[in-house]
Design a protein around this motif. Structure first.
Motif, PDB file in Angstrom:
ATOM      1  N   TRP A  94       0.838  -1.200   0.000  1.00 50.83           N
ATOM      2  CA  TRP A  94       0.000   0.000   0.000  1.00 50.83           C
ATOM      3  C   TRP A  94       0.869   1.246   0.000  1.00 50.83           C
ATOM      4  O   TRP A  94       1.936   1.276   0.615  1.00 50.83           O
ATOM      5  N   GLY A  95       0.386   2.308  -0.652  1.00 50.09           N
ATOM      6  CA  GLY A  95       1.018   3.614  -0.539  1.00 50.09           C
ATOM      7  C   GLY A  95       0.779   4.200   0.841  1.00 50.09           C
ATOM      8  O   GLY A  95      -0.117   3.758   1.576  1.00 50.09           O
ATOM      9  N   PRO A  96       1.580   5.209   1.227  1.00 42.43           N
ATOM     10  CA  PRO A  96       1.491   5.761   2.583  1.00 42.43           C
ATOM     11  C   PRO A  96       0.107   6.221   3.006  1.00 42.43           C
ATOM     12  O   PRO A  96      -0.252   6.109   4.171  1.00 42.43           O
ATOM     13  N   ASP A  97      -0.690   6.740   2.075  1.00 43.41           N
ATOM     14  CA  ASP A  97      -2.029   7.213   2.424  1.00 43.41           C
ATOM     15  C   ASP A  97      -3.121   6.186   2.111  1.00 43.41           C
ATOM     16  O   ASP A  97      -4.314   6.518   2.136  1.00 43.41           O
ATOM     17  N   SER A  98      -2.697   4.962   1.794  1.00 44.24           N
ATOM     18  CA  SER A  98      -3.636   3.879   1.470  1.00 44.24           C
ATOM     19  C   SER A  98      -4.522   4.210   0.283  1.00 44.24           C
ATOM     20  O   SER A  98      -5.633   3.678   0.160  1.00 44.24           O
ATOM     21  N   ASP A  99      -4.033   5.097  -0.604  1.00 42.90           N
ATOM     22  CA  ASP A  99      -4.824   5.457  -1.780  1.00 42.90           C
ATOM     23  C   ASP A  99      -4.200   4.947  -3.077  1.00 42.90           C
ATOM     24  O   ASP A  99      -4.721   5.193  -4.165  1.00 42.90           O
ATOM     25  N   ARG A 100      -3.066   4.249  -2.979  1.00 46.38           N
ATOM     26  CA  ARG A 100      -2.379   3.689  -4.139  1.00 46.38           C
ATOM     27  C   ARG A 100      -1.854   2.298  -3.798  1.00 46.38           C
ATOM     28  O   ARG A 100      -1.577   2.001  -2.644  1.00 46.38           O
ATOM     29  N   ILE A 101      -1.717   1.478  -4.834  1.00 43.84           N
ATOM     30  CA  ILE A 101      -1.200   0.124  -4.671  1.00 43.84           C
ATOM     31  C   ILE A 101       0.051  -0.024  -5.543  1.00 43.84           C
ATOM     32  O   ILE A 101       0.042   0.318  -6.728  1.00 43.84           O
ATOM     33  N   LEU A 102       1.113  -0.525  -4.942  1.00 41.84           N
ATOM     34  CA  LEU A 102       2.328  -0.870  -5.671  1.00 41.84           C
ATOM     35  C   LEU A 102       2.352  -2.376  -5.862  1.00 41.84           C
ATOM     36  O   LEU A 102       2.151  -3.127  -4.908  1.00 41.84           O
ATOM     37  N   TYR A 103       2.610  -2.828  -7.106  1.00 39.66           N
ATOM     38  CA  TYR A 103       2.693  -4.265  -7.321  1.00 39.66           C
ATOM     39  C   TYR A 103       3.698  -4.597  -8.411  1.00 39.66           C
ATOM     40  O   TYR A 103       4.127  -3.736  -9.190  1.00 39.66           O
ATOM     41  N   THR A 104       4.085  -5.862  -8.466  1.00 35.19           N
ATOM     42  CA  THR A 104       5.080  -6.324  -9.423  1.00 35.19           C
ATOM     43  C   THR A 104       4.394  -6.807 -10.702  1.00 35.19           C
ATOM     44  O   THR A 104       3.265  -7.304 -10.674  1.00 35.19           O
ATOM     45  N   SER A 105       5.110  -6.650 -11.806  1.00 36.33           N
ATOM     46  CA  SER A 105       4.639  -7.167 -13.093  1.00 36.33           C
ATOM     47  C   SER A 105       5.868  -7.598 -13.881  1.00 36.33           C
ATOM     48  O   SER A 105       6.438  -6.808 -14.636  1.00 36.33           O
ATOM     49  N   GLY A 106       6.300  -8.841 -13.657  1.00 34.09           N
ATOM     50  CA  GLY A 106       7.520  -9.302 -14.301  1.00 34.09           C
ATOM     51  C   GLY A 106       8.716  -8.499 -13.831  1.00 34.09           C
ATOM     52  O   GLY A 106       9.048  -8.479 -12.646  1.00 34.09           O
ATOM     53  N   ARG A 107       9.354  -7.766 -14.758  1.00 32.78           N
ATOM     54  CA  ARG A 107      10.506  -6.934 -14.418  1.00 32.78           C
ATOM     55  C   ARG A 107      10.109  -5.495 -14.115  1.00 32.78           C
ATOM     56  O   ARG A 107      10.964  -4.647 -13.891  1.00 32.78           O
ATOM     57  N   HIS A 108       8.813  -5.215 -14.131  1.00 29.95           N
ATOM     58  CA  HIS A 108       8.323  -3.851 -13.942  1.00 29.95           C
ATOM     59  C   HIS A 108       7.661  -3.678 -12.577  1.00 29.95           C
ATOM     60  O   HIS A 108       7.156  -4.640 -11.982  1.00 29.95           O
ATOM     61  N   LEU A 109       7.661  -2.428 -12.133  1.00 29.47           N
ATOM     62  CA  LEU A 109       6.871  -2.020 -10.979  1.00 29.47           C
ATOM     63  C   LEU A 109       5.740  -1.123 -11.464  1.00 29.47           C
ATOM     64  O   LEU A 109       5.924  -0.313 -12.384  1.00 29.47           O
ATOM     65  N   TRP A 129       7.312   1.382 -14.531  1.00 28.32           N
ATOM     66  CA  TRP A 129       8.687   1.494 -15.015  1.00 28.32           C
ATOM     67  C   TRP A 129       9.411   0.157 -14.881  1.00 28.32           C
ATOM     68  O   TRP A 129       9.079  -0.652 -14.009  1.00 28.32           O
ATOM     69  N   LYS A 130      10.374  -0.063 -15.781  1.00 28.67           N
ATOM     70  CA  LYS A 130      11.213  -1.252 -15.679  1.00 28.67           C
ATOM     71  C   LYS A 130      12.184  -1.044 -14.529  1.00 28.67           C
ATOM     72  O   LYS A 130      12.960  -0.088 -14.521  1.00 28.67           O
ATOM     73  N   ALA A 131      12.156  -1.960 -13.567  1.00 29.60           N
ATOM     74  CA  ALA A 131      12.935  -1.772 -12.347  1.00 29.60           C
ATOM     75  C   ALA A 131      14.104  -2.745 -12.221  1.00 29.60           C
ATOM     76  O   ALA A 131      15.102  -2.433 -11.569  1.00 29.60           O
ATOM     77  N   HIS A 132      13.977  -3.949 -12.812  1.00 24.62           N
ATOM     78  CA  HIS A 132      15.004  -4.972 -12.658  1.00 24.62           C
ATOM     79  C   HIS A 132      15.223  -5.698 -13.979  1.00 24.62           C
ATOM     80  O   HIS A 132      14.401  -5.605 -14.903  1.00 24.62           O
ATOM     81  N   ASP A 133      16.318  -6.441 -14.033  1.00 23.91           N
ATOM     82  CA  ASP A 133      16.635  -7.256 -15.211  1.00 23.91           C
ATOM     83  C   ASP A 133      16.151  -8.697 -15.058  1.00 23.91           C
ATOM     84  O   ASP A 133      16.427  -9.534 -15.906  1.00 23.91           O
ATOM     85  N   GLY A 134      15.476  -8.981 -13.973  1.00 27.80           N
ATOM     86  CA  GLY A 134      14.866 -10.282 -13.743  1.00 27.80           C
ATOM     87  C   GLY A 134      13.515 -10.079 -13.098  1.00 27.80           C
ATOM     88  O   GLY A 134      13.123  -8.941 -12.764  1.00 27.80           O
ATOM     89  N   VAL A 135      12.774 -11.148 -12.908  1.00 28.76           N
ATOM     90  CA  VAL A 135      11.448 -11.054 -12.289  1.00 28.76           C
ATOM     91  C   VAL A 135      11.572 -10.469 -10.880  1.00 28.76           C
ATOM     92  O   VAL A 135      12.442 -10.879 -10.100  1.00 28.76           O
ATOM     93  N   ILE A 136      10.732  -9.500 -10.569  1.00 29.11           N
ATOM     94  CA  ILE A 136      10.733  -8.875  -9.241  1.00 29.11           C
ATOM     95  C   ILE A 136       9.929  -9.756  -8.282  1.00 29.11           C
ATOM     96  O   ILE A 136       8.771 -10.097  -8.562  1.00 29.11           O
ATOM     97  N   LEU A 137      10.555 -10.107  -7.154  1.00 25.24           N
ATOM     98  CA  LEU A 137       9.933 -11.037  -6.217  1.00 25.24           C
ATOM     99  C   LEU A 137       9.325 -10.355  -4.998  1.00 25.24           C
ATOM    100  O   LEU A 137       8.357 -10.860  -4.424  1.00 25.24           O
ATOM    101  N   LYS A 138       9.891  -9.212  -4.595  1.00 26.12           N
ATOM    102  CA  LYS A 138       9.412  -8.558  -3.373  1.00 26.12           C
ATOM    103  C   LYS A 138       9.449  -7.041  -3.526  1.00 26.12           C
ATOM    104  O   LYS A 138      10.366  -6.484  -4.141  1.00 26.12           O
ATOM    105  N   VAL A 139       8.442  -6.384  -2.942  1.00 27.51           N
ATOM    106  CA  VAL A 139       8.416  -4.929  -2.845  1.00 27.51           C
ATOM    107  C   VAL A 139       7.945  -4.523  -1.450  1.00 27.51           C
ATOM    108  O   VAL A 139       7.271  -5.293  -0.759  1.00 27.51           O
ATOM    109  N   ASP A 140       8.319  -3.298  -1.051  1.00 29.28           N
ATOM    110  CA  ASP A 140       7.789  -2.710   0.175  1.00 29.28           C
ATOM    111  C   ASP A 140       7.797  -1.197   0.001  1.00 29.28           C
ATOM    112  O   ASP A 140       8.631  -0.650  -0.721  1.00 29.28           O
TER     113      ASP A 140
END
Length: 332
Positions: free
Chosen positions: A155-170, A184-195
């Motif tokens: 969750w975003g800080p104000d609970s008004d947005r959601i961050l999630y993974t999509s393959g190599r993108h966030l 945006w493309k964030a990694h060169d491999g599948v993204i496994l974890k976000v916070d």
């Protein structure tokens, strides 16, 4: 700052530990593929079986309902959301009773997170869908649907947005239907974890390219680690946003919010699948691939106030020093 790992517990799970979560600074719950939920008491060093789950429930993620809203304690806070491989999430009481099971996704429910005031739950699935649920487990909306599994969500800080993974993108998707989506493309491999930390508004990501990264909420890269030997399997911000922990195969790392590494431990744990911070940010626990639950205390952390410097020396010990200024010395 440093990490102190006092011991690896002799009493542990028989299979991979998938998730852990603190109830208090002295009590932790752990879930494993052996279908057991264990409770760990750090004061007495006791480990007790809370419940043996049905054989068809293989837990993946655990998140306790926030205990307070606006400083007021919730009456129903003693429950947690448990996601599992059977496409369901379960609302489980502190005693281990499954209060409700909800068919949520086709395939495994890979992540589940309460928002900061405990009024909504987001789940992410192997089916590529992001869903928002009420506190009682009623479906509110399917926020997104994509072709690849969503491994992690925040969750975003104000609970008004959601961050999630999509393959190599966030992807950051607002709850408002007409609002702009960031990707945006964030990694060169599948993204496994976000916070995503609610205090500093910074994002963490880690993936199969063996790197962890720090981003601002606009998707601008602030820090990228060098490649580790193994994929980044877990990461988590401390509640105050000053430090974060990163887990990998036989690896637990403590970093400050700029990405600077303060401590690197190499416990014999297999992959650290999940890390969880206590509410006071002084200790963390890791769910380990070899069946262990690892505990680590942050020591040598410093706080300054006026002429005083407070140093955390042990789990429950602080050293307070008062620095004398020239003006103070003249008056003595």
């Amino acid at each position: 700052m440093a990490l102190h790992i006092p011991f690896l517990n002799s009493r542990s799970h028989k299979e991979l530990v998938s998730c852990v979560g603190w109830t208090t600074a002295d009590e932790l719950y752990s879930c494993s593929e052996d279908h057991q939920i264990l409770k760990w008491n750090l004061l007495t060093s006791d480990t007790t079986l809370v419940v043996k789950l049905p054989d068809d429930i293989y837990p993946i993620d655990l998140h306790w309902l926030p205990k307070t809203i606006g400083g007021k304690r919730q009456a129903q806070a003693e429950i947690f959301a448990l996601t599992s491989t059977d496409g369901k999430f379960h609302l489980v009481s502190k005693t281990g009773r499954i209060e409700k099971s909800v068919d949520a996704h086709k395939g495994a429910v890979l992540a589940g997170r309460w928002n900061f005031d405990g009024t909504a739950l987001v789940t992410a699935g192997e089916d590529g869908r992001i869903k928002i649920w009420s506190k009682s487990g009623m479906l509110r909306t399917t926020l997104a649907s994509q072709a690849s599994p969503v491994y992690s969500v925040a969750w975003g800080p104000d609970s008004d947005r959601i961050l999630y993974t999509s393959g190599r993108h966030l992807i950051i998707k607002p709850l408002q239907p007409s609002a702009k989506v960031q990707q945006w493309k964030a990694h060169d491999g599948v993204i496994l974890k976000v916070d995503w930390n609610s205090v500093n508004d910074l994002i963490l990501s880690g993936g199969e390219d063996c790197k962890y990264k720090v981003w601002d909420s606009f998707g601008r890269l602030l820090y990228s680690s060098s490649a580790h030997d193994y994929p980044i399997t877990s990461l988590s911000w401390a509640p105050d946003g000053e430090v974060f922990a990163v887990g990998s195969f036989n690896t637990l790392r403590l970093c400050d919010k700029t990405g600077w590494s303060y401590a690197l431990e190499k416990p014999n744990t297999g992959s650290v699948m999940n890390v969880s911070w206590s509410a006071d940010g002084t200790q963390l626990a890791g769910a380990c691939g070899n069946g262990h639950v690892i505990f680590a205390h942050v020591v040598e952390q410093h706080w300054e106030w006026k002429n005083f410097v407070v140093t955390l020396t042990k789990r429950r010990s602080m050293q307070v020093k008062r620095h004398m200024t020239p003006h103070t010395l003249e008056n003595q």
